[in-house]
Design an enzyme around this catalytic site. Structure first.
Site, PDB file in Angstrom:
ATOM      1  N   ASP A   1      -7.498-101.409 -36.215  1.00 11.67           N
ATOM      2  CA  ASP A   1      -7.653-101.878 -34.849  1.00 11.67           C
ATOM      3  C   ASP A   1      -6.404-102.649 -34.415  1.00 11.67           C
ATOM      4  O   ASP A   1      -5.885-103.491 -35.153  1.00 11.67           O
ATOM      5  CB  ASP A   1      -8.896-102.780 -34.774  1.00 11.67           C
ATOM      6  CG  ASP A   1      -9.125-103.365 -33.403  1.00 11.67           C
ATOM      7  OD1 ASP A   1      -9.356-102.578 -32.463  1.00 11.67           O
ATOM      8  OD2 ASP A   1      -9.064-104.603 -33.271  1.00 11.67           O
TER       9      ASP A   1
ATOM     10  N   GLU B   1      -4.460 -97.671 -34.515  1.00 13.66           N
ATOM     11  CA  GLU B   1      -4.612 -97.790 -33.070  1.00 13.66           C
ATOM     12  C   GLU B   1      -3.295 -98.415 -32.611  1.00 13.66           C
ATOM     13  O   GLU B   1      -3.086 -99.614 -32.784  1.00 13.66           O
ATOM     14  CB  GLU B   1      -5.800 -98.680 -32.696  1.00 13.66           C
ATOM     15  CG  GLU B   1      -5.987 -98.771 -31.196  1.00 13.66           C
ATOM     16  CD  GLU B   1      -7.081 -99.766 -30.793  1.00 13.66           C
ATOM     17  OE1 GLU B   1      -7.734 -99.525 -29.760  1.00 13.66           O
ATOM     18  OE2 GLU B   1      -7.262-100.782 -31.479  1.00 13.66           O
TER      19      GLU B   1
END
Length: 703
Positions: A345, A381
């Site tokens: 993330d 990401e």
């Protein structure tokens, strides 16, 4: 209790059959106490002052302590927030290396290091122990029964992003007592479904122990997504059906073992960019009270936190002690829990040096040379919320990336935006403009149309505006520019023309995704039409808004999706190891890829720039794959011709000349998903009609 000096390594609580070695890094602490609690993890029974400290690691060995023992730390040192020090021994702290945590926190003012009637410079003397979950000693022994990881290559991967609870909580064929848990994910019903769909890997949204923010709890909501980690080694108890004193660890391993037996990999969505402790006004639960100066990136005024994540803080991957935590955690999940990879993330935050994102940062260098981590799937990401944080295409070799440019261009093409042909073609061929110059392969691109954040696929073709009122933020949260279209009515409708068009667009998106070069990622439920009623930021909706509604599944769409996945997995022309070069294959003299206009002629350079053009044909040469299989055999496949028409009206297309193929057979038609039209075979150079907003896929046997 007897207490021995113990060892500084390994960090955490490690049981050896006779007792437990406790080791805690706390570089600026002046003293550390180890606190033991009863079996209910409620009442503090014993405190041990740890006297041994080696290289900033406080350590002790306590004989006769057994798995299931609840414990926590109290750490002493200066309380001087303006200099980045927030020690407060009144706050019981979770071990950063805890392998199990006893449950959720119970929100109370005592959880904060400062007095709630003052600012963060004040000092709280209230004991937080009754409200903090306890760290738990576990027995790491487990019988994997010789089950090995599937080892699926990126080339063959079909990734399925899902949520442990949301996936099964409403599944009627899974026992009610285990729905929403690790045990349910690996229930035979669920495994059979994933296999029948063709999924090779589940990408689980965060399962590290996380915290529900106080602001959400007070609004009757929760952090459903889980991007708010407090325990980087502990599987979250919310998804355990078997217990919280270590049983959750076994249940997680049982899940991984069962999925591996079925040939399905497990990828974890991990959040090493920030923790659940927030900014200077957040609670003191672990890291902040152990070594705030080391764990967090602080501003020049060390009272405050750098926030590249939009959550209040950023973990300091620039410091060795924090890097060690991250690497130890990642290796633990691979070596002890047997997971197959990670999706990071806001990965750009991990790559920041003193300020800018640096692709040669210590984080990447350490992973690149690590003999364990360098061998698993690493997916970034590739952005954060800081300046210069959007780094799609800039991660180093060995990494795959969520390709946000793929998502945006495919959405724009199919909603009819002009001038999209060149961009669309780049994205469908693996995004060579992003990855080829780095000696990366098409599989560096994780292609997706939707993800957990944003509209579901059904909502993407049903709503032009977000509808997040249920989140309690006056619809101010969530993305405003969704590249979506409702085709005449906002939300659900009974209008058959609109419903048919929406269904066709869903099939267009799936066909594009599954026949593009790169690695396709689906979001759980999109394959059967899941809706969130227009909510594009359902992070706090642990309810029917987010859960998969199996009873309302669109079985026709599901069957179409299954067939597409089968086509992709059966034909290596759609999952090439190498880039297209536009070079002729020796056997046929035809290019590996060729692009066509509706009149059957090949596209010229100027055609790519025409704003009005919204359709194209593409020839994929089965002899032009230029690759070999795992035993060195030349890979040869059927050849394919795809016609993609994003124009709203019908177009006539002339098929390529006889040198490409004498006959073509239709295998996919998004305007006729069940192929009910009997006219499936076409001659070379034949003119065929392509309905508006549709795709036709034709194939021929390679000579």
């Amino acid at each position: 209790m007897e207490v021995y000096p113990g060892s500084q390594y390994p960090l955490g609580a490690n049981w050896d059959g006779n007792g437990v070695n406790f080791a805690l890094f706390a570089g600026h602490a002046t003293a550390v106490e180890l606190c033991f609690f009863d079996q209910d993890c409620k009442h503090e029974q014993t405190r041990i002052k740890i006297t041994e400290c080696t290289s900033h690691v406080w350590h002790a060995y306590v004989p006769d302590i057994k798995p299931g023992q609840c414990y926590g730390y109290r750490v002493y040192g200066p309380y001087d927030p303006e200099n980045g020090l927030r020690y407060n021994p009144n706050k019981l702290l979770i071990d950063p290396y805890a392998k199990a945590i006893s449950g959720p926190i119970e929100w109370h003012d005592s959880l904060f290091g400062y007095r709630m009637d003052g600012d963060d410079l004040t000092f709280s003397e209230t004991d937080s122990a009754p409200f903090v979950p306890k760290s738990v000693v576990i027995n790491q022994d487990y019988d994997w029964e010789g089950v090995k990881a599937p080892g699926t290559s990126y080339l063959q991967s079909i990734i399925y992003e899902t949520h442990v609870r949301g996936l099964t909580i409403q599944h009627p064929d899974i026992p009610e007592n285990i729905r929403g848990t690790y045990a349910a994910v690996c229930h035979p019903v669920m495994i059979e479904y994933l296999q029948s769909l063709g999924i090779t890997a589940v990408e689980l949204m965060p399962v590290h122990q996380f915290i529900n923010e106080r602001s959400l709890v007070e609004r009757g909501l929760s952090n459903y997504w889980g991007y708010n980690t407090i325990g980087y080694f502990a599987p979250d108890t919310k998804y355990s059906s078997s217990g919280v004193l270590g049983a959750q660890v076994k249940e997680f391993k049982d899940m991984v073992k069962a999925l591996h037996k079925a040939g399905i990999e497990v990828i974890l969505d991990v959040v090493y960019n920030h923790t659940a402790e927030g900014n200077q006004l957040g609670p003191t639960l672990s890291f902040k009270g152990i070594d705030n100066l080391e764990y967090y990136r602080l501003t020049e005024n060390k009272r405050y936190y750098m926030d590249y994540t939009g959550t209040g803080n950023t973990l300091n991957a620039y410091y060795p002690s924090v890097l060690r935590l991250m690497m130890d955690s990642l290796r633990y999940w691979v070596q002890e829990m047997h997971v197959d990879g990670f999706r990071f993330d806001l990965a750009s935050a991990l790559a920041r040096g003193l300020d800018d994102v640096n692709r040669l940062s210590a984080f990447f260098s350490i992973i690149h040379q690590d003999p364990v981590l360098s061998q698993v799937k690493l997916i970034a990401e590739p952005w954060d919320v800081g300046e210069g944080g959007y780094q799609v295409g800039n991660f180093p070799p060995g990494w795959a990336e969520w390709n946000g440019k793929y998502r945006d261009s495919i959405r724009d093409f199919w909603r009819g935006e002009g001038g999209m042909l060149e961009e669309f073609a780049l994205r469908c061929t693996g995004s060579p403009d992003l990855y080829q110059d780095d000696n990366r392969r098409p599989t560096a691109s994780i292609n997706f149309i939707t993800a957990h954040d944003g509209f579901t696929l059904h909502d993407l073709v049903s709503y032009e505006h977000k509808h997040n009122e249920a989140n309690g933020e006056n619809n101010a949260d969530g993305e405003n520019h969704n590249r979506s279209c409702n085709y005449g009515v906002e939300g659900e409708t009974d209008d058959p023309e609109i419903v048919n068009l929406r269904n066709r667009q869903k099939r267009n998106f799936f066909t594009t995704l599954l026949l593009s070069q790169g690695v396709p990622m689906l979001v759980a439920g999109d394959e059967f039409g899941r809706t969130q009623k227009g909510n594009n930021n359902a992070y706090c909706q642990d309810n029917e808004i987010s859960w998969l509604n199996w009873a309302a599944a669109d079985h026709e769409l599901l069957a179409f999706c299954r067939r597409l996945i089968k086509i992709r997995k059966s034909h290596p022309v759609f999952c090439r190891r190498t880039w297209f070069h536009g070079q002729p294959a020796i056997e046929t003299g035809l290019e590996d890829i060729a692009w066509f206009l509706p009149d059957g002629t090949e596209m010229k350079v100027h055609n790519w720039k025409e704003d009005f053009a919204k359709s194209l044909g593409v020839y994929l040469n089965g002899h032009g794959i230029m690759g070999r299989d795992h035993v060195g055999r030349r890979i040869i496949d059927n050849s394919f011709f795809l016609i993609l028409n994003a124009h709203h009206g019908e177009l006539q297309y002339k098929l390529p000349a006889i040198k490409y193929a004498e006959m073509w057979t239709k295998i996919v038609d998004t305007s006729d998903p069940m192929l009910k039209n009997e006219h499936l075979n076409f001659k070379h150079s034949q003119k065929i009609k392509i309905p508006g907003r549709s795709i036709m896929v034709l194939t021929t046997k390679s000579k």
